[in-house]
Design an enzyme around this catalytic site. Structure first.
Site, PDB file in Angstrom:
ATOM      1  N   ARG A  49       0.760  -1.131  -0.408  1.00 46.22           N
ATOM      2  CA  ARG A  49       0.345  -0.178   0.086  1.00 46.22           C
ATOM      3  C   ARG A  49       0.858   0.960   0.143  1.00 46.22           C
ATOM      4  NH1 ARG A  49      -1.526   1.846   4.544  1.00 46.22           N
ATOM      5  NH2 ARG A  49      -1.985  -0.387   5.600  1.00 46.22           N
ATOM      6  N   TYR A 101     -16.533  16.230 -14.936  1.00 42.91           N
ATOM      7  CA  TYR A 101     -17.340  15.102 -15.575  1.00 42.91           C
ATOM      8  C   TYR A 101     -18.584  14.419 -13.774  1.00 42.91           C
ATOM      9  CZ  TYR A 101     -16.358  10.172 -14.970  1.00 42.91           C
ATOM     10  OH  TYR A 101     -17.458   8.877 -15.152  1.00 42.91           O
ATOM     11  N   ASP A 173      -7.846  18.486 -14.061  1.00 43.44           N
ATOM     12  CA  ASP A 173      -8.056  17.054 -14.490  1.00 43.44           C
ATOM     13  C   ASP A 173      -7.785  17.165 -15.960  1.00 43.44           C
ATOM     14  OD1 ASP A 173      -9.354  14.813 -15.726  1.00 43.44           O
ATOM     15  OD2 ASP A 173     -10.822  14.878 -14.024  1.00 43.44           O
ATOM     16  N   LYS A 198      -9.050   5.889 -19.372  1.00 44.63           N
ATOM     17  CA  LYS A 198      -9.758   6.582 -20.621  1.00 44.63           C
ATOM     18  C   LYS A 198      -8.257   6.200 -21.821  1.00 44.63           C
ATOM     19  CE  LYS A 198     -12.917   6.811 -18.531  1.00 44.63           C
ATOM     20  NZ  LYS A 198     -13.254   8.816 -18.018  1.00 44.63           N
TER      21      LYS A 198
HETATM   22  C1  LIG Z   1     -14.021   9.165 -16.540  1.00 46.65           C
HETATM   23  C2  LIG Z   1     -13.447  10.310 -15.932  1.00 46.65           C
HETATM   24  C3  LIG Z   1     -12.333  10.940 -14.308  1.00 46.65           C
HETATM   25  C4  LIG Z   1     -13.093   9.090 -13.377  1.00 46.65           C
HETATM   26  O1  LIG Z   1     -12.659   8.336 -14.056  1.00 46.65           O
HETATM   27  P1  LIG Z   1     -12.593   6.877 -13.346  1.00 46.65           P
HETATM   28  O2  LIG Z   1     -10.982   6.355 -13.865  1.00 46.65           O
HETATM   29  O3  LIG Z   1     -14.180   6.146 -14.099  1.00 46.65           O
HETATM   30  O4  LIG Z   1     -12.671   6.621 -11.731  1.00 46.65           O
HETATM   31  C5  LIG Z   1     -12.505  11.871 -14.001  1.00 46.65           C
HETATM   32  N1  LIG Z   1     -12.522  12.454 -14.829  1.00 46.65           N
HETATM   33  C6  LIG Z   1     -12.856  12.740 -15.932  1.00 46.65           C
HETATM   34  C7  LIG Z   1     -12.621  13.909 -17.435  1.00 46.65           C
HETATM   35  C8  LIG Z   1     -13.130  11.246 -16.732  1.00 46.65           C
HETATM   36  O5  LIG Z   1     -13.368  11.195 -17.777  1.00 46.65           O
END
Ligand SMILES: *Cc1c(COP(=O)(O)O)cnc(C)c1O
Length: 381
Positions: A49, A101, A173, A198
């Protein structure tokens, strides 16, 4: 040291060899604990961890790609976002991009609010609107750019200068652009985040999150939170992300080439009510997008007029898979109002422009002629 170009860095960044064996693919250290020679005497790892060599290799790799001091890998994008918000305390206030998001909206309005962390959503494409949201207890600004699903672009350098003056933590982000197209830390942000589920993973086979901080002090603080809350990424998934990252540059260029071809095709149709893509000259922040990032990305959203028309089109499509998520090699399609953004109340969606007829495509790396032919047959009345 000379500065590596981006595709070279994707191959040679971080520490790409296993220090023990020289293996050119860092092994999957499937291990939870490590032998200590004497009490407290070890080789840098005590418990997975706190630190794991495979995860650590990924963390160094992403830190290098985002030009930051230290990287962190989490079990999902939301776990990364949660960890970053855990740097705040009860009584603090955060300002966020208004069409952020859906999961970020949910954690802020349904979890953090219960812990005494207050929020204001603002149109972060305008510094005036952001400044209006400032309160005496504001501690952080959280920006997503480009946004999901409307592809609005915020000026990271301008917001960074403002955050510095107001002594706020500035978090970006960067999921949609990836480090291949955009480096928020270099533009002045303090922390950059990714849903690595993604584009970074890129193959729809792993759920993961990454964060990179600009300096060692924030690195210490975020490592404390990562270890304390425990939402770490496992070694198998860390390995998959490193494998995915090697081809990030090739993939991002292919996604963009296809997206541009599709946008050009859609622009010629009078049945489409609006198209959102930062690469369009008519996009409100087109010039900023060109200045701030090296590419426009592979996400396009467009309004077909109604929820019914969207359903009809999706039913006929063969090569755009109806699914949540984005950023992988295969093309995906979604209806934000009924899928990714369903957790946002209807009135708020309307206010943001997330209409029932809005569809979002994540353009894959297929041949664009086939993708366009598929859209053509699906859109035919
Ligand atoms: C999908 C997404 C998230 C969340 O991520 P997960 O891997 O699904 O927990 C956060 N920000 C953006 C822009 C996203 O597309």
């Amino acid at each position: 040291m000379f500065r590596l170009k981006r595709k070279t860095k994707l191959i040679h960044g971080g520490s790409p060899f296993d220090p023990q064996t020289g293996a050119v693919s860092v092994p999957i250290y499937q291990v939870s604990t490590y032998k200590q020679d004497e009490i407290g005497v070890h080789k840098g790892y005590e418990y997975s961890r706190t630190g794991n060599p495979t995860r650590h290799a990924l963390e160094q790799y992403i830190a290098d790609l985002e030009e930051g001091a230290r990287g962190f890998a989490f079990s999902s994008g939301m776990a990364a976002i949660h960890a970053v918000f855990s740097l705040l305390s009860a009584g603090d206030h955060i300002i966020l991009t208004d069409d952020v998001y859906g999961g970020t909206y949910r954690i802020v309005t349904k979890v953090l609010n219960r812990l005494g962390i207050d929020n204001t959503f603002a149109d972060t494409t305008s510094l005036d609107e952001v400044a209006k949201a400032l309160q005496p207890n504001t501690k952080a600004l959280f920006v997503e750019t480009p946004t999901n699903p409307l592809l609005k672009v915020s000026d990271v350098a301008v917001l960074a200068a403002w955050c510095k003056a107001e002594e706020l933590l500035f978090v970006v982000d960067n999921t949609f652009s990836t480090p291949y197209w955009q480096n928020p830390l270099a533009l002045g942000a303090d922390i950059v985040l990714h849903s690595a589920t993604k584009y970074i993973g890129g193959h729809s086979d792993v759920v993961a999150g990454l964060a990179v901080v600009k300096n060692d002090k924030l690195g210490e603080e975020l490592h404390f939170v990562q270890n304390a809350t425990g939402g770490v990424l496992g070694p198998q998934d860390a390995w998959l992300l490193m494998r995915g990252l090697k081809t990030l540059g090739l993939r991002m260029e292919a996604h963009e080439e296809n997206a541009l071809a599709i946008v050009e095709y859609l622009s010629g149709l009078d049945t489409i009510e609006s198209i959102h893509y930062p690469g369009l000259r008519s996009h409100p922040q087109h010039e900023l997008a060109k200045r701030q990032a090296r590419g426009f990305g592979g996400i396009v959203s467009f309004d077909v007029g109604s929820g019914e028309k969207a359903s009809d089109m999706i039913r006929r499509l063969k090569y755009f898979t109806l699914a949540e998520s984005l950023g992988a090699v295969e093309s995906l399609i979604s209806v934000p109002a009924r899928m990714t953004h369903a957790s946002i109340p209807r009135e708020r969606r309307a206010l943001l422009g997330i209409t029932d007829g809005l569809v979002r495509i994540s353009v894959g790396i297929e041949d664009h002629e086939d993708l366009i032919a598929d859209l053509e047959q699906a859109l035919a009345e």
